[in-house]
Design an enzyme around this catalytic site. Structure first.
Site, PDB file in Angstrom:
ATOM      1  N   TYR A   1       0.815  -1.216   0.000  1.00 16.55           N
ATOM      2  CA  TYR A   1       0.000   0.000   0.000  1.00 16.55           C
ATOM      3  C   TYR A   1       0.853   1.273   0.000  1.00 16.55           C
ATOM      4  O   TYR A   1       0.312   2.370   0.068  1.00 16.55           O
ATOM      5  CB  TYR A   1      -0.900   0.047   1.233  1.00 16.55           C
ATOM      6  CG  TYR A   1      -2.102  -0.853   1.153  1.00 16.55           C
ATOM      7  CD1 TYR A   1      -1.960  -2.206   0.895  1.00 16.55           C
ATOM      8  CD2 TYR A   1      -3.379  -0.349   1.332  1.00 16.55           C
ATOM      9  CE1 TYR A   1      -3.056  -3.047   0.828  1.00 16.55           C
ATOM     10  CE2 TYR A   1      -4.486  -1.177   1.261  1.00 16.55           C
ATOM     11  CZ  TYR A   1      -4.319  -2.518   1.010  1.00 16.55           C
ATOM     12  OH  TYR A   1      -5.406  -3.326   0.949  1.00 16.55           O
TER      13      TYR A   1
ATOM     14  N   LYS B   1       3.726 -14.095   6.031  1.00 22.31           N
ATOM     15  CA  LYS B   1       3.929 -15.143   5.014  1.00 22.31           C
ATOM     16  C   LYS B   1       5.441 -15.267   4.807  1.00 22.31           C
ATOM     17  O   LYS B   1       5.954 -15.200   3.685  1.00 22.31           O
ATOM     18  CB  LYS B   1       3.185 -14.741   3.724  1.00 22.31           C
ATOM     19  CG  LYS B   1       3.113 -15.809   2.662  1.00 22.31           C
ATOM     20  CD  LYS B   1       2.043 -16.833   2.905  1.00 22.31           C
ATOM     21  CE  LYS B   1       2.120 -17.933   1.871  1.00 22.31           C
ATOM     22  NZ  LYS B   1       1.213 -19.054   2.126  1.00 22.31           N
TER      23      LYS B   1
END
Ligand code: NAD
Length: 359
Positions: free
Chosen positions: A123, A190
């Site tokens: 973002y 992750k």
């Protein structure tokens, strides 16, 4: 008397913002609302969806609450919501997800808080469009620097994760847990695939967790596994801390678990400034229809009252919301078992019912 910047926003924003304002005023807390335009309306008047006067007002008042603001997909302006968070360095997005009796929540034993990093990750806004000279140069450089080859016909978004921002958000999550009597922080990542970016986030979390050992428990969970576990045993979790993108997605998942976007509140917090807003967007198809649920924005108002230390008023308003939802009479369509239930009331009527509970 507090001064609070109020941004009604786009679509259903003005309706839910009005409902929130009415309920906050009914608590008796005296607030002078500094109403500021942002979003689609502001473009016509100021040539930009985020006029400087909005930022100035928030910087001055330090507390703001907003309705949703439209982000046109793929073209035009950058997201005003993202710009606000970045310009004011509102680095922590805090989104509680808890069960209220009477909602269509598919889990009943959920009471967790999402702490999402708000300023970087995918973002950050570092993007390279297909076919531009900059993108071609970047692809050539990437292909020269390492063996994995990026196709020439690619668009690229960069995912920066810094040690600074990771440490700041993870420390915030631990401090939040301490102050709010929470027992455990779960870092979601992750790192098995993105070894450097998510790896840095995870390593930072493990390091900071050591400082809180014996006071706050710590664990880490891979984001896909987290999604499954949230559906199967949400009660297992307490405070979740996540990088920006996973935080966004997991927030909506949790909003779904507790019965929908209509009841999911949020806060964007910086060192000095706090901006409160519902998780949901502008739901354009319902604009001006007195249809949608004002609860998410009213509960964002509850978070705002807690932030300004008006805890009694916050508790009273939250109880009023809880009772109205539990009774199930004066609630909007999304809280009815059948969404076409003709007994569903509108935004204004639900806000009125909440106000009646406040006496
Ligand atoms: P949305 O949240 O606006 O709406 C999705 C659906 O959720 C709606 O059609 C409706 O069925 C339901 N819903 C949303 N709010 C509700 C409420 N208060 N009560 C009852 N049901 C409700 O998501 P979207 O359609 O993906 O986005 C619309 C616009 O909002 C886009 O331009 C998007 O960029 C913007 N947006 C803004 C924010 C923000 O301001 N923070 C957040 C998300 C999306």
């Amino acid at each position: 008397m507090y001064r609070v910047t109020l941004i009604p926003g786009d679509g259903i924003g003005p309706e839910v913002a009005e409902a929130m304002k009415q309920c906050i005023e009914k608590t008796g807390v005296k607030i002078q609302w500094d109403e500021q335009p942002a979003g689609e309306h502001a473009i016509a008047q100021y040539g930009t969806p985020l006029p400087e006067r909005v930022l100035e007002s928030i910087r001055k008042n330090k507390v703001a609450i907003k309705g949703p603001i439209v982000t046109p997909i793929g073209k035009g302006f950058r997201s005003v919501n993202v710009q606000l968070r970045q310009a004011l360095d509102l680095f922590a997005c805090v989104r509680p997800a808890k069960y209220y009796e009477g909602t269509k929540s598919i889990v009943k034993d959920i009471d967790l808080v999402i702490v999402r990093e708000n300023t970087e990750d995918l973002y950050a806004g570092v993007e390279f469009d297909l076919g531009t000279p900059q993108t071609q140069e970047l692809i050539k450089m990437i292909n020269r620097l390492q063996p994995k080859q990026v196709r020439e016909d690619s668009a690229i978004t960069i995912k920066p994760i810094s040690a600074f921002a990771s440490e700041r958000i993870i420390r915030y999550a631990f401090e939040y847990a301490l102050k709010n009597n929470r027992k455990k922080v779960t870092a979601v990542h992750k790192a098995n695939i993105m070894k450097f970016t998510d790896g840095l986030f995870l390593k930072t979390a493990q390091k900071i967790a050591e400082e809180y050992r014996g006071r706050i428990n710590f664990e880490d969970v891979i984001v896909d596994n987290m999604c499954m576990q949230l559906v199967q045993r949400a009660s297992f979790f307490d405070v979740l801390v996540l990088p920006n993108l996973y935080g966004d997605i997991v927030s909506d998942l949790c909003a779904g678990l507790i019965g929908g976007l209509g009841i999911a509140p949020g806060a964007n917090i910086g060192d000095e400034i706090a901006l409160f807003e519902p998780v949901h967007g502008s739901a354009p198809k319902y604009t001006g229809k007195n249809k949608v649920n004002p609860t998410a924005t009213i509960l964002s108002g509850v978070l705002m009252l807690r932030h300004i230390k008006e805890n009694k008023a916050a508790d009273r308003l939250e109880s009023a919301v809880r009772e109205v939802i539990k009774e199930g009479k004066f609630v909007t369509y999304d809280l009815k078992v059948n969404r076409d239930d003709p007994s569903a009331v509108g935004t204004r009527e639900m806000a009125d019912a909440i106000c009646r509970k406040l006496g």
